[in-house]
Every structure is written in C-alpha cells, then in structure tokens.
Write a protein that holds these residues in place. Structure first.
Motif, PDB file in Angstrom:
ATOM      1  N   ALA A   1      -3.412   0.450   9.064  1.00  0.00           N
ATOM      2  CA  ALA A   1      -3.356  -0.529   7.979  1.00  0.00           C
ATOM      3  C   ALA A   1      -3.918   0.044   6.694  1.00  0.00           C
TER       4      ALA A   1
ATOM      5  N   LEU B   1      -0.023  -3.429   0.189  1.00  0.00           N
ATOM      6  CA  LEU B   1       0.618  -4.730   0.281  1.00  0.00           C
ATOM      7  C   LEU B   1       1.001  -5.209  -1.116  1.00  0.00           C
TER       8      LEU B   1
ATOM      9  N   LEU C   1      -9.556  -7.771   2.162  1.00  0.00           N
ATOM     10  CA  LEU C   1      -8.811  -6.509   2.136  1.00  0.00           C
ATOM     11  C   LEU C   1      -9.651  -5.403   1.515  1.00  0.00           C
TER      12      LEU C   1
ATOM     13  N   ILE D   1      -8.100  -1.800   2.594  1.00  0.00           N
ATOM     14  CA  ILE D   1      -6.642  -1.903   2.614  1.00  0.00           C
ATOM     15  C   ILE D   1      -6.140  -2.127   1.195  1.00  0.00           C
TER      16      ILE D   1
ATOM     17  N   TYR E   1      -3.672  -2.927  -2.085  1.00  0.00           N
ATOM     18  CA  TYR E   1      -2.701  -3.963  -2.416  1.00  0.00           C
ATOM     19  C   TYR E   1      -2.447  -3.974  -3.917  1.00  0.00           C
TER      20      TYR E   1
ATOM     21  N   CYS F   1       4.389 -10.505  -0.275  1.00  0.00           N
ATOM     22  CA  CYS F   1       3.442 -11.394   0.389  1.00  0.00           C
ATOM     23  C   CYS F   1       3.057 -12.480  -0.623  1.00  0.00           C
TER      24      CYS F   1
ATOM     25  N   ARG G   1      -7.819  -9.011   8.294  1.00  0.00           N
ATOM     26  CA  ARG G   1      -7.195  -8.263   9.395  1.00  0.00           C
ATOM     27  C   ARG G   1      -6.087  -9.088  10.038  1.00  0.00           C
TER      28      ARG G   1
ATOM     29  N   TYR H   1      -4.343 -11.407   8.626  1.00  0.00           N
ATOM     30  CA  TYR H   1      -3.225 -11.481   7.682  1.00  0.00           C
ATOM     31  C   TYR H   1      -2.375 -10.213   7.759  1.00  0.00           C
ATOM     32  N   VAL H   2      -3.000  -9.062   7.715  1.00  0.00           N
ATOM     33  CA  VAL H   2      -2.265  -7.800   7.756  1.00  0.00           C
ATOM     34  C   VAL H   2      -1.484  -7.687   9.058  1.00  0.00           C
ATOM     35  N   ASP H   3      -2.104  -8.065  10.173  1.00  0.00           N
ATOM     36  CA  ASP H   3      -1.413  -7.994  11.455  1.00  0.00           C
ATOM     37  C   ASP H   3      -0.179  -8.902  11.474  1.00  0.00           C
TER      38      ASP H   3
ATOM     39  N   ARG I   1       2.677  -7.386   9.263  1.00  0.00           N
ATOM     40  CA  ARG I   1       3.332  -6.249   9.903  1.00  0.00           C
ATOM     41  C   ARG I   1       4.175  -6.695  11.102  1.00  0.00           C
TER      42      ARG I   1
ATOM     43  N   ALA J   1       6.071  -2.307   4.944  1.00  0.00           N
ATOM     44  CA  ALA J   1       5.066  -2.577   3.909  1.00  0.00           C
ATOM     45  C   ALA J   1       5.532  -2.093   2.557  1.00  0.00           C
TER      46      ALA J   1
END
Length: 343
Positions: free
Chosen positions: A7, A13, A60, A65, A67, A84, A324, A326-328, A331, A338
């Motif tokens: 991630a 993102l 994030l 991560i 974005y 997103c 976490r 949200y990212v999962d 994806r 992404a």
C-alpha cells in the motif's frame, strides 16, 4: 530491514472531496459571502463529512500512504485511474465518465436521491458508515454497498488527567428530526432530573460549538449524555469515548426518520444511535422514563470507574485502522487498481 508495504509503495490514491457553496442571490456572491462568514465566525469549523475526509487523510499520513487531493487533471491525463470520491455528490459531475469510482462515505442520504447512480458512473463500490445504513441501501445498490467507518484521532482526543472534573455530566444535544417535540419529551426532563440529583451539568448543541470548546468540556466532564435520534457513525460521540468519558446515549431505535424520506418514501428500521459500541462505552436508554430509572446504575459505574470507553476506540477506531481499512476496500473493489505505476 523493514518489510515492503504494498500500500505504501503503490501509486498515490486519488482522493476527492468538496463542500458545496453555491451562489445565493447574485452571480459569484459566494466569494464575498465566504469572506464575511470568516470575519464573523472565524475559520470554518469541520462538519461531520469534512471530518471524515480530514481523518482519512491523517490516517493515510500516519501509514505513509501517498495520495493526491482533487487532482482532476490527473484523471483526465490517466484514463482508468481510480477516483476515490469521499464526498460530496457534486464531485461526481467533475469526474471523467469512464473513471472507476469508489464513492463515499459522504455520499447520499438514501439511494432515492440518485436512483441512476450505478448507470451514470462506473461505481465500483459505495461506502457507508455503518451496518444499518448498508442494510437500508442494499435493496437498491446490492453488493456494491460496503461498510467503512473513519478512524478517530486518539492523540487529539485523549484524557486530561490533570484537569479538574468540575462538570459531572455534559449533555450533548444533537436532536434534529423534531426538536420542539423531542426536546420537550426527552432533553428537558433529563436536564431537570440531573439538576434534581444535585449534579453539575453543562450543555452543548450540535453545530453551535468549535472543537476546542468540546475538547475542553470533555476534559472537565465525568460523563456525557448524548441525545440524537440515530447516528450513521457518531464521530462526536466517539471523540468523547476516545477521551475516556463514559456516555449515556439516547437510543430510541425504531425507524429512520429523515423527514425528506420518512414516512412517505422510506420506512426502514431499526436504526441505532450507537452503531459502534460495547459495554465498556457506557449505557443506553430509550426515553426519559428509562433514563430516570437507569441513570443511578450508569452514574454508579462512572464513579466506580467501571467503564473504559477509550479502550474500545483504541482497539477498533484509530486513524490508522480506518485508513488501512479504506485502502484495503479500494484495492479489493478495483482489483488492485490505483492508477499508473509511473504516477
């Protein structure tokens, strides 16, 4: 050597969030009105939807991560990149038509507000804050609907052990559906009950305070009474729990009562005021009579320190956990897409 994090190493993102601020009386009058509001009221206070977006970004950041925010040009230059759209619906009109979208959680109150959403856009998933909302949306949008609660800033909302507890009970008023009726039937009897018990009471009304004021009152309060007909997540309530303040929450249950839809268009239930909750957080009551009957048990638990609400939040709803999750979801819903790896 640290293990690689897919991630963290992936392309950024593409996050989108905007607040609507249309002209009201004259073309472009939104700009001077914005200046006047700031002069009179100070900097804009984040509402619930904006707080969702800000807390996601903060989570994030903590996870490292990457974005982008509101980079519409990037979408136009990179067909197929995932958008997103945290909120609000006005953003959808600015997204290129073929763009894969993960939409929410600051979307529509009900699918009836946009019945052609799934055909107008390439919606890979609709995120909603809690399970009862998912059940309400499911007959319309099926398995496109997924639960995602945002995390709470447990560092910003934490206990203040050196602050004197000079407020016994903070009463938080978020009564919205029928304020005259429910304040007379619920809030006012509760205030009279608390004062009759000789307790020191402070009140706070939703939409009429700034976060530092709320944080200060939570530092001084032993407990909070939360008054709201139903909640999709309940961020203010969770901020109180994060400060280790036990909550006695009005949870009448019954149907979703949004007056734009109920009872003429939507009859859905049951709903709840406490979608994220367990016995460590405090207790609930259905009406003023049950409040009066059960408050002594709640107050005894407060004085004996039998509740541990912060533990519930730190185990379930941190900024990192929300980000976490949200990212999962993004994806999984987009097959790992992404955006271009060279982004």
């Amino acid at each position: 050597m640290a293990r690689p994090d897919p991630a963290r190493d992936a392309a950024p993102l593409n996050l989108f969030y905007e607040e609507g601020d249309p002209d009201r009386w004259l073309p472009f009058d939104r700009y001077p009105r914005r200046v006047v509001r700031r002069l009179l009221r100070g900097p804009k206070q984040p509402g619930g939807h904006m707080r969702v977006f800000l807390n996601l970004c903060a989570g994030l950041d903590r996870l490292g991560i990457r974005y982008r925010v509101n980079d519409y040009r990037h979408l136009r230059r990179n067909p197929g990149a995932v958008a997103c759209v945290i909120g609000k619906p006005l953003v959808l009109a600015k997204i290129p038509r073929a763009t894969p979208i993960v939409f929410g959680a600051s979307g529509y109150d009900h699918p009836f507000a946009h019945p052609t959403l799934l055909t107008d856009h390439d919606i890979r998933g609709v995120l909603v804050p809690c399970e009862w909302v998912r059940k309400m949306f499911e007959p319309h949008w099926g398995d496109k609907v997924h639960v995602w609660p945002v995390g709470i800033d447990t560092d910003g909302w934490k206990p203040s052990p050196h602050v004197a507890k000079d407020v016994d009970v903070l009463v938080y008023d978020k009564i919205r559906v029928d304020p005259p009726r429910d304040r007379a039937a619920v809030r006012d009897p509760i205030l009279l009950d608390l004062m009759a018990r000789g307790l020191r009471v402070a009140t706070l009304a939703y939409g009429h305070y700034r976060e530092p004021q709320f944080r200060d009152l939570l530092a001084r309060a032993r407990a909070m009474v939360f008054l709201c007909e139903h909640e999709t997540q309940g961020i203010a309530l969770e901020q109180a729990l994060s400060c280790d303040v036990p909550v006695f929450a009005w949870d009448p249950g019954g149907p979703w009562q949004d007056t734009n839809y109920y009872p003429h268009r939507v009859q859905f239930g049951p709903v709840t005021t406490v979608p994220y909750w367990d016995a460590r957080c405090g207790m609930t009551f259905r009406d003023a009579a049950e409040f009066s009957a059960t408050f002594p048990r709640f107050w005894s638990g407060v004085l004996k320190q039998e509740f541990s609400p912060r533990a519930y939040i730190t185990e379930n709803l941190t900024l990192e956990a929300g980000a976490r999750h949200y990212v999962d979801l993004v994806r999984r819903l987009t097959g790992g897409m992404a955006g271009p790896a060279s982004a």
